[in-house]
Design an enzyme around this catalytic site. Sequence first.
Site, PDB file in Angstrom:
ATOM      1  N   ASP A  81       0.864  -1.186   0.000  1.00  0.00           N
ATOM      2  CA  ASP A  81       0.000   0.000   0.000  1.00  0.00           C
ATOM      3  C   ASP A  81       0.901   1.237   0.000  1.00  0.00           C
ATOM      4  OD1 ASP A  81      -2.123   1.724   0.258  1.00  0.00           O
ATOM      5  OD2 ASP A  81      -2.569   1.231   2.331  1.00  0.00           O
ATOM      6  N   LYS A 137      -1.441  -1.535  -4.423  1.00  0.00           N
ATOM      7  CA  LYS A 137      -2.325  -0.357  -4.412  1.00  0.00           C
ATOM      8  C   LYS A 137      -1.435   0.856  -4.613  1.00  0.00           C
ATOM      9  CE  LYS A 137      -4.641  -0.587  -0.467  1.00  0.00           C
ATOM     10  NZ  LYS A 137      -5.752  -0.436   0.527  1.00  0.00           N
TER      11      LYS A 137
HETATM   12  P1  IMP Z   1       1.881  -0.515   3.788  1.00  0.00           P
HETATM   13  O1  IMP Z   1       2.947  -0.593   4.856  1.00  0.00           O
HETATM   14  O2  IMP Z   1       1.152   0.790   3.809  1.00  0.00           O
HETATM   15  O3  IMP Z   1       2.400  -0.866   2.420  1.00  0.00           O
HETATM   16  O4  IMP Z   1       0.765  -1.534   4.188  1.00  0.00           O
HETATM   17  C1  IMP Z   1       0.997  -2.853   4.054  1.00  0.00           C
HETATM   18  C2  IMP Z   1       0.147  -3.692   4.964  1.00  0.00           C
HETATM   19  O5  IMP Z   1      -1.063  -3.074   5.385  1.00  0.00           O
HETATM   20  C3  IMP Z   1      -0.213  -4.917   4.173  1.00  0.00           C
HETATM   21  O6  IMP Z   1       0.731  -5.927   4.409  1.00  0.00           O
HETATM   22  C4  IMP Z   1      -1.565  -5.261   4.707  1.00  0.00           C
HETATM   23  O7  IMP Z   1      -1.422  -6.138   5.784  1.00  0.00           O
HETATM   24  C5  IMP Z   1      -2.146  -3.953   5.216  1.00  0.00           C
HETATM   25  N1  IMP Z   1      -3.095  -3.391   4.225  1.00  0.00           N
HETATM   26  C6  IMP Z   1      -2.866  -2.376   3.359  1.00  0.00           C
HETATM   27  N2  IMP Z   1      -3.948  -2.135   2.601  1.00  0.00           N
HETATM   28  C7  IMP Z   1      -4.880  -3.029   2.984  1.00  0.00           C
HETATM   29  C8  IMP Z   1      -6.217  -3.320   2.532  1.00  0.00           C
HETATM   30  O8  IMP Z   1      -6.791  -2.698   1.622  1.00  0.00           O
HETATM   31  N3  IMP Z   1      -6.844  -4.349   3.168  1.00  0.00           N
HETATM   32  C9  IMP Z   1      -6.268  -5.081   4.143  1.00  0.00           C
HETATM   33  N4  IMP Z   1      -5.029  -4.849   4.597  1.00  0.00           N
HETATM   34  C10 IMP Z   1      -4.327  -3.829   4.021  1.00  0.00           C
END
Ligand code: IMP
Length: 176
Positions: free
Chosen positions: A105, A133
């Site tokens: 994300d 995403k």
């Molecule tokens: P980041 O550190 O912002 O890249 O987020 C990564 C983590 O957040 C992922 O490994 C997911 O566990 C959680 N995450 C991010 N977006 C979503 C979503 O849309 N649904 C569920 N979990 C999410």
Amino acid sequence: MLKNINGKELRPLITSDQISTRVREMGEELTRDYKDKNPLFIGILKGGFIFLADLIRHVELNVELDFIRASSYRESDRPGEIELLHDISAPIKDRHVLLVDDIVDTGATIEHIREIILSRAPASLKTCAMVDKRERRKTEIEPDYLGFEIEGGFIVGYGTDYAGKGRNLPDIFVIE
Ligand code: IMP
Ligand code: MG
């Protein structure tokens, strides 16, 4: 079938058939790319566990597994901060490592873990995610292997959760 979580409607986004076709292709690609190697796949808990479990069954190599658990403070006043809750036990030095997560994300989680692994001198390090995403990306990271790219929204199912629930859904849904 489960149609809502905590009162929120689930809108179908990616079916289990689409997922299994894509996971098979990714497994075949990894089999080619890691030919003659014994890679170490590291799953990022909790979200990555179902994807990793399916993926390795399409990898025709002597693959080894480990798990790392991280938590991000996504909805708090400490965005981008990652806490390591459980470290891997396998030695990393000179191993060909693949990090496997459910979603990239902002990229903060996978980037943080990548740096930890890199500091332990692997022979190589690549990243693999089921869903990308791009909309909220705050880091440079691009997964080396990617299942699906989506616009945005909050998804649930196939290992990903909404408030701790929905990981058991075979398909991927968007929370309305
Ligand atoms: P980041 O550190 O912002 O890249 O987020 C990564 C983590 O957040 C992922 O490994 C997911 O566990 C959680 N995450 C991010 N977006 C979503 C979503 O849309 N649904 C569920 N979990 C999410
Ligand atoms: Mg996660």
